[in-house]
Design a protein around this motif. Sequence first.
Motif, PDB file in Angstrom:
ATOM      1  N   GLN A 197     -20.960  -5.708  42.070  1.00 43.70           N
ATOM      2  CA  GLN A 197     -21.132  -6.446  43.161  1.00 43.70           C
ATOM      3  C   GLN A 197     -22.111  -5.135  44.406  1.00 43.70           C
ATOM      4  OE1 GLN A 197     -18.632  -6.771  41.270  1.00 43.70           O
ATOM      5  NE2 GLN A 197     -17.260  -9.270  41.040  1.00 43.70           N
ATOM      6  N   ASP A 198     -21.403  -3.636  44.027  1.00 42.96           N
ATOM      7  CA  ASP A 198     -21.992  -2.225  45.428  1.00 42.96           C
ATOM      8  C   ASP A 198     -23.456  -2.885  44.834  1.00 42.96           C
ATOM      9  OD1 ASP A 198     -19.827  -1.556  46.373  1.00 42.96           O
ATOM     10  OD2 ASP A 198     -19.365   0.038  44.577  1.00 42.96           O
ATOM     11  N   GLY A 201     -25.297  -5.451  46.104  1.00 43.13           N
ATOM     12  CA  GLY A 201     -25.147  -5.439  47.300  1.00 43.13           C
ATOM     13  C   GLY A 201     -24.521  -6.964  47.835  1.00 43.13           C
ATOM     14  N   TYR A 203     -20.730  -6.418  48.043  1.00 44.40           N
ATOM     15  CA  TYR A 203     -19.601  -6.318  48.486  1.00 44.40           C
ATOM     16  C   TYR A 203     -19.555  -5.110  49.178  1.00 44.40           C
ATOM     17  CZ  TYR A 203     -14.954  -4.386  48.803  1.00 44.40           C
ATOM     18  OH  TYR A 203     -13.340  -3.682  48.508  1.00 44.40           O
ATOM     19  N   ASP A 204     -19.115  -5.499  51.040  1.00 41.68           N
ATOM     20  CA  ASP A 204     -19.605  -4.715  52.069  1.00 41.68           C
ATOM     21  C   ASP A 204     -18.401  -4.330  52.611  1.00 41.68           C
ATOM     22  OD1 ASP A 204     -22.529  -5.175  52.224  1.00 41.68           O
ATOM     23  OD2 ASP A 204     -21.803  -7.801  53.078  1.00 41.68           O
ATOM     24  N   LYS A 205     -17.497  -4.258  52.475  1.00 35.89           N
ATOM     25  CA  LYS A 205     -16.244  -3.423  52.600  1.00 35.89           C
ATOM     26  C   LYS A 205     -16.111  -2.119  52.564  1.00 35.89           C
ATOM     27  CE  LYS A 205     -11.674  -4.300  53.807  1.00 35.89           C
ATOM     28  NZ  LYS A 205     -10.162  -5.109  53.396  1.00 35.89           N
ATOM     29  N   LYS A 207     -18.875   0.943  51.116  1.00 32.53           N
ATOM     30  CA  LYS A 207     -20.123   1.783  50.635  1.00 32.53           C
ATOM     31  C   LYS A 207     -20.104   3.264  50.534  1.00 32.53           C
ATOM     32  CE  LYS A 207     -22.261  -2.089  53.599  1.00 32.53           C
ATOM     33  NZ  LYS A 207     -23.799  -2.620  54.407  1.00 32.53           N
ATOM     34  N   ARG A 213     -27.583   1.251  45.833  1.00 31.23           N
ATOM     35  CA  ARG A 213     -27.638  -0.756  45.784  1.00 31.23           C
ATOM     36  C   ARG A 213     -29.269  -1.773  44.983  1.00 31.23           C
ATOM     37  NH1 ARG A 213     -25.127  -3.738  50.875  1.00 31.23           N
ATOM     38  NH2 ARG A 213     -23.009  -4.000  50.543  1.00 31.23           N
ATOM     39  N   ASN A 216     -30.209  -6.707  47.810  1.00 28.78           N
ATOM     40  CA  ASN A 216     -29.352  -6.808  48.525  1.00 28.78           C
ATOM     41  C   ASN A 216     -28.498  -8.374  48.334  1.00 28.78           C
ATOM     42  OD1 ASN A 216     -27.745  -6.815  51.242  1.00 28.78           O
ATOM     43  ND2 ASN A 216     -29.016  -7.192  52.545  1.00 28.78           N
ATOM     44  N   SER A 218     -26.034 -10.072  49.510  1.00 25.51           N
ATOM     45  CA  SER A 218     -24.417 -10.602  50.387  1.00 25.51           C
ATOM     46  C   SER A 218     -25.655 -11.504  51.097  1.00 25.51           C
ATOM     47  CB  SER A 218     -23.891  -9.336  51.217  1.00 25.51           C
ATOM     48  OG  SER A 218     -24.636  -8.342  52.045  1.00 25.51           O
ATOM     49  N   GLU A 219     -26.885 -10.754  51.657  1.00 30.80           N
ATOM     50  CA  GLU A 219     -27.692 -11.722  52.287  1.00 30.80           C
ATOM     51  C   GLU A 219     -27.768 -12.732  52.265  1.00 30.80           C
ATOM     52  OE1 GLU A 219     -31.750 -10.525  55.596  1.00 30.80           O
ATOM     53  OE2 GLU A 219     -30.713  -8.659  54.787  1.00 30.80           O
TER      54      GLU A 219
END
Length: 260
Positions: A197-198, A201, A203-205, A207, A213, A216, A218-219
């Motif tokens: 997940q890292d 991109g 998992y943003d909690k 970094k 990454r 990205n 998540s975006e």
Amino acid sequence: MITSYDYTLASLCDKAGIDVLLVGDSAGMVMLGYENTIPVTMDQMCMFTEAVSRARKDSLLVSDLPFMSYQASIEDAINNSGKLIKAGADAVKLEGGSIMAETISAIVDVGIPVMGHIGLQPQTTMLSEGYKVQGKTKDSAMKLIEDAKELEDAGVFSIALEMISHEVAQIISETVNIPVIGIGSGVNCDGQVLVVQDLLGMYDKIKPKFAKRYMNLSEDIVNSLEDYRRDVQTGQFPSKENSFSMNEEELKKLREQIGS
């Protein structure tokens, strides 16, 4: 090596030719939303291990022993290691240096392969010191080198080095005769591990600096979900291509029967 927790992503990792899949106790944070790895249970680790084991075809599967599943007694360590093997793991991973040597030897003696883990230890170091790079002084570096040697003597087949200064990680890699896998420990380890997940991109909690990454997602995922919500609200989804039709003659009969 990639840390993965679910069937879908694990199958893609295996397809990509990743050598080792690690079912990390970081699943508690990434998948379950915990603040740290401490609350993760054996039942949860077995569930994640089973999911990943169904996905992999060629990758080696290593699974983490969670907090307090191996520290209290050697009997606990052996029993819980067996549970992960039954769930589909090929080997288990546990944190700790020389203090865990006897426990590791006992697990290995019953036929279960063990990967060691030194440097930053999320189950213990994080509680006492926080998120700090390890091996930045001569004394701490010597302790890490000695720990690595003792883990090798205890029978581990590999050692994960987490957030160790790259100079010390290189010395450890050159000192022991087993592979060392780095996570934030420089390029001179024998292999590297990242949480999928890292890498993607997602998992943003948290970094971490060491997590490169490559995407990205998540975006992209949020944008796609917003598009979906908009299409539903405006009636653009589902379209005719996403729907199924009834036979016209049968529909006519139905309408006649219900008086429509």
